[in-house]
Design an enzyme around this catalytic site. Structure first.
Site, short mmCIF file in Angstrom:
data_model
loop_
_atom_site.label_atom_id
_atom_site.label_comp_id
_atom_site.label_asym_id
_atom_site.label_seq_id
_atom_site.Cartn_x
_atom_site.Cartn_y
_atom_site.Cartn_z
N SER A 12 0.83 -1.20 0.00
CA SER A 12 0.00 0.00 0.00
C SER A 12 0.87 1.26 0.00
CB SER A 12 -0.94 -0.01 1.21
OG SER A 12 -0.22 -0.32 2.38
N GLN A 151 2.25 -14.08 15.81
CA GLN A 151 1.83 -15.37 16.39
C GLN A 151 0.47 -15.81 15.85
OE1 GLN A 151 1.93 -15.75 20.70
NE2 GLN A 151 0.27 -17.25 20.67
N VAL A 226 6.70 -0.98 24.12
CA VAL A 226 6.47 0.46 24.08
C VAL A 226 4.96 0.68 24.17
CG1 VAL A 226 6.79 2.58 22.75
CG2 VAL A 226 8.50 0.77 22.61
N THR A 233 4.99 -0.64 11.41
CA THR A 233 6.16 -1.33 11.98
C THR A 233 6.41 -2.68 11.29
OG1 THR A 233 4.69 -2.11 13.73
CG2 THR A 233 6.10 -0.25 14.25
N ASP A 235 5.70 -3.48 8.22
CA ASP A 235 6.22 -3.20 6.88
C ASP A 235 7.70 -2.84 6.95
OD1 ASP A 235 3.50 -3.44 6.08
OD2 ASP A 235 3.17 -1.35 6.59
#
Length: 312
Positions: A12, A151, A226, A233, A235
Site C-alpha cells: 500500500s 503469532q 512500548v 512497523t 512493513d
C-alpha cells in the site's frame, strides 16, 4: 562496479505517513537496494486516522503494470516483497507474478508478510476477508522464501495454537515444511524470560550445509514493550529483514539483531517526538505517532545493536 540488487515491492501507499511501500522503500534504498514499488492502494493516510480517502488497485490493473515492465524487458528482480492485501484475486495475481519472476531468476527471494490479523489480550481477530487464508496457505506460503507472520498469523497458517516456546518452534517447523526456509514470528503473547515488560519474537532458518544436509538455526529475541500503537512497523520490519538477510544470508541471528535494533531506535525516536508534540499526559494522535523514518536514517543504515538474539 557494485552489483545492483533490485526489489519489486507490492504494498500500500499513503500520501502522508509511513506504512506499506512508504515504510519499506526508504530503508531499502538507504541500505543500497533499488526499489520498484507497485502501490496496491493509494490512500491519503493510513486507516488508523478518523478519515481517509483514496483508490484501490485491482488485479487487472496490477497485471497491466506488470505487462508494461515485461514489454520493456525490465522485469528482472532479485527480491519480491509483499505486505497487506485485502483482495483474493489480487493476491492470486501476486503469486502468478512471483512464479513467473522465479522462472526467470531461480535465485529470486520472495519475502512475504502474510498480513491477516492480530492478537489482543489472547483473542485473535482477522482484519482481512476470511477467503484470503486459503490463498495464503495453499498458494502464497509455498512460493515464499522468507515469511514474517505474527503469532496469530502463524497459528492461522498452520491450524496450530501456540502456548509455549516449544509449540512456537514446532509451528515454525510446520511453516518450513510448507515452503519458506526463513520464518520469523515477529511478535507473540508468550511470556518472555525477562518478564512481562518484554515482547518475544522467534526466528528459524534452514540452510544447506556443504555436505548437503539441512541445518536449522533457531533464535529468540526480547524487545522492551512500548506503550503506544504504531502503524507501519511490520512493513518496516519485513523490509529491513530482507536487507539484513541479504547481507548475512546464513546468519539469521545477526540479521534479526540488526533489524530489531534498528526498529528499536526508530520507535524510541518516534515515541519521544510524539510525546513532545502531544504534551504531558496527553495521548499522542495517529499523526504524531507516524514513524520518524528520515530522522532515523543513520540508525537504519548502521544500527547500534541493543537487542541480542539468543540461539535456541
Amino acid at each position: 562496479m557494485e552489483e545492483e540488487c533490485r526489489v519489486l515491492s507490492i504494498q500500500s501507499h499513503v500520501v502522508r505517513g509511513y506504512v506499506g511501500n512508504r515504510a519499506a522503500t526508504f530503508p531499502l534504498q538507504v541500505l543500497g537496494f533499488e526499489v520498484d514499488a507497485v502501490n496496491s492502494v493509494q490512500f491519503s493516510n493510513h486507516t488508523g486516522y478518523s478519515h481517509w480517502k483514496g483508490q484501490v488497485l485491482n488485479s487487472d490493473e496490477l497485471q497491466e503494470l506488470y505487462d508494461g515492465l515485461k514489454l520493456n524487458s525490465v522485469n528482472q528482480y532479485d527480491y519480491v516483497l509483499t505486505g497487506y492485501t485485502r483482495d483474493k484475486s489480487f493476491l492470486a495475481m501476486v503469486v502468478d507474478i512471483v512464479q513467473e519472476l522465479k522462472q526467470q531468476n531461480p535465485r529470486l527471494v520472495y519475502v512475504c508478510d502474510p498480513v491477516m490479523g492480530d492478537q489482543r489480550d489472547g483473542e485473535g481477530a482477522m482484519y482481512v476477508p476470511d477467503d484470503l487464508l486459503p490463498v495464503y496457505r495453499e498458494k502464497v506460503v509455498p512460493v515464499a522464501d522468507i515469511i514474517t507472520p505474527n503469532q496469530f498469523e502463524a497459528e492461522l497458517l498452520t491450524g496450530r495454537k501456540i502456548h509455549t516456546q516449544e509449540e512456537a518452534l514446532e509451528v515454525m517447523d510446520m511453516l518450513h515444511s510448507m515452503g519458506p526456509d526463513t520464518v520469523v514470528i515477529t511478535s507473540s503473547d508468550l511470556l518472555s524470560p525477562r518478564g512481562s515488560d518484554y515482547l518475544m519474537a522467534l526466528g528459524s532458518q534452514r540452510t544447506r550445509a556443504p555436505d548437503g544436509s539441512m541445518v536449522t538455526q533457531r533464535i529468540r529475541m526480547e524487545m522492551h514493550k512500548v506503550d503506544a500503537v504504531f502503524v507501519g512497523t511490520g512493513d518496516l520490519f519485513a523490509a529491513m529483514l530482507l536487507a539484513w538477510t541479504h547481507k548475512h544470508p546464513n546468519n539469521l541471528k545477526v540479521a534479526c539483531e540488526k533489524t530489531v535494533s534498528a526498529m528499536h531506535h526508530v520507535l524510541q525516536r518516534t515515541i519521544k517526538c510524539a510525546k513532545a508534540k502531544s504534551g504531558e499526559g496527553v495521548k499522542p494522535s495517529p499523526a504524531q505517532l507516524e514513524l520518524r523514518m528520515v530522522q532515523s536514517k543513520k540508525d537504519i543504515e548502521s544500527p547500534e545493536i541493543v537487542v541480542q538474539a539468543t540461539v535456541l
